[in-house]
Scaffold this motif. Structure first.
Motif, PDB file in Angstrom:
ATOM      1  N   GLN A 197       0.828  -1.195   0.000  1.00 59.79           N
ATOM      2  CA  GLN A 197       0.000   0.000   0.000  1.00 59.79           C
ATOM      3  C   GLN A 197       0.873   1.259   0.000  1.00 59.79           C
ATOM      4  N   LEU A 198       1.918   1.258   0.805  1.00 61.85           N
ATOM      5  CA  LEU A 198       2.801   2.413   0.890  1.00 61.85           C
ATOM      6  C   LEU A 198       3.580   2.614  -0.413  1.00 61.85           C
ATOM      7  N   MET A 199       4.074   1.523  -0.981  1.00 63.83           N
ATOM      8  CA  MET A 199       4.797   1.621  -2.250  1.00 63.83           C
ATOM      9  C   MET A 199       3.886   2.148  -3.353  1.00 63.83           C
ATOM     10  N   GLY A 200       2.650   1.660  -3.373  1.00 64.27           N
ATOM     11  CA  GLY A 200       1.700   2.136  -4.379  1.00 64.27           C
ATOM     12  C   GLY A 200       1.385   3.609  -4.210  1.00 64.27           C
ATOM     13  N   ALA A 201       1.250   4.047  -2.957  1.00 60.72           N
ATOM     14  CA  ALA A 201       0.953   5.459  -2.705  1.00 60.72           C
ATOM     15  C   ALA A 201       2.119   6.353  -3.112  1.00 60.72           C
ATOM     16  N   VAL A 202       3.344   5.938  -2.783  1.00 61.25           N
ATOM     17  CA  VAL A 202       4.518   6.719  -3.171  1.00 61.25           C
ATOM     18  C   VAL A 202       4.615   6.792  -4.696  1.00 61.25           C
ATOM     19  N   PHE A 203       4.382   5.681  -5.371  1.00 62.99           N
ATOM     20  CA  PHE A 203       4.407   5.674  -6.837  1.00 62.99           C
ATOM     21  C   PHE A 203       3.382   6.645  -7.394  1.00 62.99           C
ATOM     22  N   ALA A 204       2.173   6.627  -6.828  1.00 61.25           N
ATOM     23  CA  ALA A 204       1.114   7.514  -7.310  1.00 61.25           C
ATOM     24  C   ALA A 204       1.446   8.984  -7.066  1.00 61.25           C
ATOM     25  N   LEU A 205       2.114   9.277  -5.955  1.00 60.35           N
ATOM     26  CA  LEU A 205       2.497  10.657  -5.649  1.00 60.35           C
ATOM     27  C   LEU A 205       3.562  11.183  -6.613  1.00 60.35           C
ATOM     28  N   LEU A 206       4.377  10.274  -7.150  1.00 58.77           N
ATOM     29  CA  LEU A 206       5.513  10.666  -7.973  1.00 58.77           C
ATOM     30  C   LEU A 206       5.301  10.445  -9.468  1.00 58.77           C
ATOM     31  N   LEU A 207       4.137   9.961  -9.845  1.00 56.76           N
ATOM     32  CA  LEU A 207       3.888   9.642 -11.248  1.00 56.76           C
ATOM     33  C   LEU A 207       3.974  10.919 -12.091  1.00 56.76           C
ATOM     34  N   PRO A 208       4.922  11.004 -13.023  1.00 59.31           N
ATOM     35  CA  PRO A 208       5.088  12.243 -13.800  1.00 59.31           C
ATOM     36  C   PRO A 208       3.831  12.601 -14.587  1.00 59.31           C
ATOM     37  N   GLY A 209       3.447  13.853 -14.508  1.00 55.14           N
ATOM     38  CA  GLY A 209       2.323  14.349 -15.289  1.00 55.14           C
ATOM     39  C   GLY A 209       0.966  14.191 -14.639  1.00 55.14           C
ATOM     40  N   VAL A 210       0.750  13.106 -13.900  1.00 54.49           N
ATOM     41  CA  VAL A 210      -0.571  12.854 -13.301  1.00 54.49           C
ATOM     42  C   VAL A 210      -0.423  12.360 -11.854  1.00 54.49           C
ATOM     43  N   ARG A 214      -3.479   9.811   1.419  1.00 54.11           N
ATOM     44  CA  ARG A 214      -3.408   9.682   2.885  1.00 54.11           C
ATOM     45  C   ARG A 214      -4.763   9.279   3.446  1.00 54.11           C
ATOM     46  N   GLY A 215      -5.819   9.900   2.940  1.00 52.50           N
ATOM     47  CA  GLY A 215      -7.157   9.576   3.414  1.00 52.50           C
ATOM     48  C   GLY A 215      -7.529   8.128   3.172  1.00 52.50           C
ATOM     49  N   GLU A 216      -7.164   7.606   1.987  1.00 49.44           N
ATOM     50  CA  GLU A 216      -7.479   6.210   1.682  1.00 49.44           C
ATOM     51  C   GLU A 216      -6.735   5.258   2.615  1.00 49.44           C
ATOM     52  N   LEU A 217      -5.456   5.544   2.870  1.00 48.82           N
ATOM     53  CA  LEU A 217      -4.695   4.697   3.781  1.00 48.82           C
ATOM     54  C   LEU A 217      -5.230   4.791   5.205  1.00 48.82           C
ATOM     55  N   PHE A 218      -5.597   6.000   5.622  1.00 45.88           N
ATOM     56  CA  PHE A 218      -6.135   6.164   6.971  1.00 45.88           C
ATOM     57  C   PHE A 218      -7.467   5.439   7.118  1.00 45.88           C
ATOM     58  N   ARG A 219      -8.289   5.445   6.088  1.00 46.99           N
ATOM     59  CA  ARG A 219      -9.559   4.704   6.157  1.00 46.99           C
ATOM     60  C   ARG A 219      -9.290   3.206   6.323  1.00 46.99           C
ATOM     61  N   ARG A 220      -8.353   2.713   5.567  1.00 50.17           N
ATOM     62  CA  ARG A 220      -8.082   1.274   5.621  1.00 50.17           C
ATOM     63  C   ARG A 220      -7.653   0.841   7.024  1.00 50.17           C
ATOM     64  N   TYR A 221      -6.893   1.703   7.689  1.00 48.15           N
ATOM     65  CA  TYR A 221      -6.364   1.326   8.996  1.00 48.15           C
ATOM     66  C   TYR A 221      -7.118   1.958  10.167  1.00 48.15           C
ATOM     67  N   GLY A 222      -8.261   2.547   9.899  1.00 47.44           N
ATOM     68  CA  GLY A 222      -9.109   3.052  10.965  1.00 47.44           C
ATOM     69  C   GLY A 222      -8.520   4.219  11.728  1.00 47.44           C
ATOM     70  N   LEU A 223      -7.893   5.141  11.025  1.00 40.43           N
ATOM     71  CA  LEU A 223      -7.180   6.242  11.664  1.00 40.43           C
ATOM     72  C   LEU A 223      -7.906   7.563  11.460  1.00 40.43           C
ATOM     73  N   ASP A 224      -8.020   8.361  12.512  1.00 38.03           N
ATOM     74  CA  ASP A 224      -8.576   9.697  12.392  1.00 38.03           C
ATOM     75  C   ASP A 224      -7.561  10.617  11.709  1.00 38.03           C
ATOM     76  N   TRP A 225      -8.075  11.568  10.959  1.00 34.54           N
ATOM     77  CA  TRP A 225      -7.230  12.460  10.162  1.00 34.54           C
ATOM     78  C   TRP A 225      -6.214  13.221  11.009  1.00 34.54           C
ATOM     79  N   HIS A 226      -6.563  13.559  12.263  1.00 29.68           N
ATOM     80  CA  HIS A 226      -5.679  14.387  13.088  1.00 29.68           C
ATOM     81  C   HIS A 226      -4.486  13.625  13.628  1.00 29.68           C
ATOM     82  N   LEU A 227      -4.467  12.295  13.504  1.00 29.43           N
ATOM     83  CA  LEU A 227      -3.340  11.519  14.003  1.00 29.43           C
ATOM     84  C   LEU A 227      -2.118  11.726  13.114  1.00 29.43           C
ATOM     85  N   GLY A 228      -0.946  11.375  13.634  1.00 30.03           N
ATOM     86  CA  GLY A 228       0.270  11.517  12.844  1.00 30.03           C
ATOM     87  C   GLY A 228       0.630  12.979  12.623  1.00 30.03           C
TER      88      GLY A 228
END
Length: 213
Positions: A158-171, A179-193
């Motif tokens: 999940q983390l590798m996929g997110a980093v790839f998506a953040l760095l994808l040239p052009g899009v 971040r929101g999608e990862l936080f939903r998956r792990y049951g985390l409130d937005w204010h954490l971290g």
């Protein structure tokens, strides 16, 4: 012969290797992968050129180990930052933010790292990667996974996929959405971290996962 000499030699080798890894991070950040030579790295580290080949079979392996060391140090610093997290959800949030933050702080380095993983040599199992894996596995266990051995590779993917998506040239994908999608998956409130400054979840609500522990 002094019984301490082997320990001293081992410490010198460790420091020499770490200087090469740090120099690699700095130079690839500055010049990119192609613009950085092994000679440049040795010179920046204050080491003999032959030491690079002694420790690493090639430049891609060196860059992967350097990135894994950077990720391990960054993650460890996030998890140890006072106040140290006692709650597994805070620990997971810090881990996610630390890894995603590397794509913002070191975009050139992380882009070449992701590209290198997709090459024929693939994912390098090195000492630095093993230290990083231990921290992430421990984070999954403290978060409360009933099966950390299965959940750890899922978190890594999940983390590798997110980093790839953040760095994808052009899009590139926006940080808050990923971040929101990862936080939903792990049951985390937005204010954490360490939430991105001035950014709210895309739905305006705290991120929650579908499953509850």
């Amino acid at each position: 012969m002094s019984p301490r000499r082997p320990a001293v030699n081992e410490e010198l080798r460790r420091r020499s290797r770490e200087r090469l890894l740090q120099a690699t991070v700095e130079l690839v950040d500055e010049r990119g992968f192609e613009g950085t030579t092994l000679g440049d790295i040795a010179e920046r580290a204050g080491s003999a050129r032959g030491l690079v080949s002694y420790y690493f079979p090639g430049k891609r392996q060196l860059v992967q180990s350097a990135v894994h060391r950077l990720m391990h140090l960054t993650l460890a610093a996030a998890l140890e930052r006072p106040p140290q997290p006692q709650d597994g959800r805070e620990r997971m949030a810090r881990a996610i933010d630390a890894v995603l933050g590397l794509s913002q702080d070191h975009p050139v380095l992380m882009r070449h790292h992701m590209a290198g993983i997709l090459q024929a040599d693939g994912f390098i199992q090195c000492a630095e990667q093993q230290r990083l894996a231990y921290l992430l596995h421990d984070t999954v266990a403290r978060w409360g996974s009933p099966d950390p051995d299965t959940e750890y590779p899922m978190l890594r993917a999940q983390l590798m996929g997110a980093v790839f998506a953040l760095l994808l040239p052009g899009v590139p994908m926006p940080l808050d959405r990923l971040r929101g999608e990862l936080f939903r998956r792990y049951g985390l409130d937005w204010h954490l971290g360490v939430p991105p400054e001035g950014v709210l979840p895309s739905d305006g609500l705290p991120a929650r996962a579908a499953h509850q522990r």
